[in-house]
Design a protein around this motif. Sequence first.
Motif, PDB file in Angstrom:
ATOM      1  N   GLU A  75       0.817  -1.206   0.000  1.00  0.00           N
ATOM      2  CA  GLU A  75       0.000   0.000   0.000  1.00  0.00           C
ATOM      3  C   GLU A  75       0.856   1.263   0.000  1.00  0.00           C
ATOM      4  O   GLU A  75       0.557   2.213  -0.712  1.00  0.00           O
ATOM      5  N   LYS A  76       1.926   1.246   0.757  1.00  0.00           N
ATOM      6  CA  LYS A  76       2.800   2.428   0.816  1.00  0.00           C
ATOM      7  C   LYS A  76       3.525   2.651  -0.507  1.00  0.00           C
ATOM      8  O   LYS A  76       3.672   3.776  -0.968  1.00  0.00           O
ATOM      9  N   GLY A  77       4.007   1.564  -1.120  1.00  0.00           N
ATOM     10  CA  GLY A  77       4.721   1.661  -2.385  1.00  0.00           C
ATOM     11  C   GLY A  77       3.810   1.734  -3.591  1.00  0.00           C
ATOM     12  O   GLY A  77       4.265   1.890  -4.715  1.00  0.00           O
ATOM     13  N   LYS A  78       2.496   1.600  -3.355  1.00  0.00           N
ATOM     14  CA  LYS A  78       1.493   1.656  -4.435  1.00  0.00           C
ATOM     15  C   LYS A  78       1.766   0.633  -5.541  1.00  0.00           C
ATOM     16  O   LYS A  78       1.622   0.919  -6.720  1.00  0.00           O
ATOM     17  N   THR A  79       2.178  -0.594  -5.145  1.00  0.00           N
ATOM     18  CA  THR A  79       2.445  -1.635  -6.136  1.00  0.00           C
ATOM     19  C   THR A  79       1.650  -2.900  -5.826  1.00  0.00           C
ATOM     20  O   THR A  79       1.401  -3.232  -4.670  1.00  0.00           O
ATOM     21  N   ILE A  80       1.270  -3.577  -6.886  1.00  0.00           N
ATOM     22  CA  ILE A  80       0.610  -4.875  -6.812  1.00  0.00           C
ATOM     23  C   ILE A  80       1.464  -5.827  -7.625  1.00  0.00           C
ATOM     24  O   ILE A  80       1.774  -5.544  -8.780  1.00  0.00           O
ATOM     25  N   LYS A  81       1.855  -6.941  -7.020  1.00  0.00           N
ATOM     26  CA  LYS A  81       2.633  -7.936  -7.752  1.00  0.00           C
ATOM     27  C   LYS A  81       1.760  -9.161  -7.972  1.00  0.00           C
ATOM     28  O   LYS A  81       1.329  -9.814  -7.024  1.00  0.00           O
ATOM     29  N   ILE A  82       1.501  -9.455  -9.249  1.00  0.00           N
ATOM     30  CA  ILE A  82       0.732 -10.641  -9.624  1.00  0.00           C
ATOM     31  C   ILE A  82       1.683 -11.830  -9.549  1.00  0.00           C
ATOM     32  O   ILE A  82       2.712 -11.852 -10.220  1.00  0.00           O
TER      33      ILE A  82
END
Length: 97
Positions: A75-82
């Motif tokens: 959430e802090k880094g604003k990333t989603i890893k599939i």
Amino acid sequence: MAFNIIVSKKAQDEIENAMEYYAEININLAFRFYSEITETYNRLELNPNYQIKHKNYRAIPLKIFPFLLFYVFDEKGKTIKILSCFHTSKNSKKYPK
């Protein structure tokens, strides 16, 4: 609050394998699968808070095709890893590790 999507090599391979499978049946089916993957990424970018399915991995189902996209998000880094594009007919003991 949009998130950046990162697709792991494993998930990309699984997506490509599924597309090849659907292309053998009908090329339009492969295009529809790709379109649904893209739509699912768009849903995730807007709201990554889907149900935790396994350990700290979350999963979002595709609407038409029998797959779950397993992912983690920062959430802090604003990333989603599939992490995986998991076919729902597989044994749940084979969820991504």
